[in-house]
Design a protein around this motif. Sequence first.
Motif, short mmCIF file in Angstrom:
data_model
loop_
_atom_site.label_atom_id
_atom_site.label_comp_id
_atom_site.label_asym_id
_atom_site.label_seq_id
_atom_site.Cartn_x
_atom_site.Cartn_y
_atom_site.Cartn_z
N ARG A 238 -8.85 1.09 2.88
CA ARG A 238 -8.21 0.81 4.22
C ARG A 238 -6.79 0.26 3.59
NH1 ARG A 238 -12.33 -0.69 7.78
NH2 ARG A 238 -14.31 -0.62 6.75
N SER B 21 -2.31 -2.19 7.77
CA SER B 21 -2.93 -1.64 9.19
C SER B 21 -4.38 -2.01 9.07
CB SER B 21 -2.50 -0.35 9.36
OG SER B 21 -1.15 0.12 9.37
N PRO B 22 -4.94 -3.28 9.34
CA PRO B 22 -6.14 -3.36 9.21
C PRO B 22 -7.16 -2.60 10.67
CG PRO B 22 -5.09 -5.21 9.90
CD PRO B 22 -4.02 -4.27 9.58
N ASP B 23 -6.46 -2.15 11.54
CA ASP B 23 -7.03 -1.50 12.58
C ASP B 23 -7.42 -0.07 12.32
OD1 ASP B 23 -7.82 -3.87 13.70
OD2 ASP B 23 -5.76 -3.82 14.87
N ALA B 24 -6.43 0.44 11.44
CA ALA B 24 -6.50 2.11 11.20
C ALA B 24 -7.94 2.33 10.33
CB ALA B 24 -5.33 2.20 10.27
N PRO B 25 -8.28 3.54 10.88
CA PRO B 25 -9.61 3.94 10.25
C PRO B 25 -9.53 4.17 8.90
CG PRO B 25 -8.85 5.75 11.51
CD PRO B 25 -8.03 4.55 11.89
#
Length: 147
Positions: A12, A16-20
Amino acid sequence: LPVGGPHRLEVRQLDSPDAPPARADDVWLGEVWLAAGQSNMQMSAGACGDDAASAFADAPDPLLRVFTVECDASLGPGAEARGRWITATPETARAFSAVAWSFARELRATLRRPVGMVVAAWGGTRIEAWCSRRALLGTPWRETFLN
């Protein structure tokens, strides 16, 4: 983590914690060895002649894998190496470095754990290409190849 598998590896991005996440399946933990050098390390197992054919009889081994680094010149360390992990089969093993293939098979038989070989070999290269600039500057013959 303990030796074995298969595992799933997820990476991860912290910024960008929301990136897949990027994922890799069928990941095994065990030995990873580097086989680097010139033409004698680059020579494929399939180029060893008819006598080598028996060596491929036990080639189907999902726990023996080889990553062959693509030949690419650079004036300094690179951020990444291009290539991909290949699982040993009678067809794929013929393209593996003969030295790396023999070494990996022996490790698998002796240690009974997954073995990965990273092969960085390029026939015809000069030894200076395998040394850092800093190491070359410290040699008495540095003027030969740095001028």
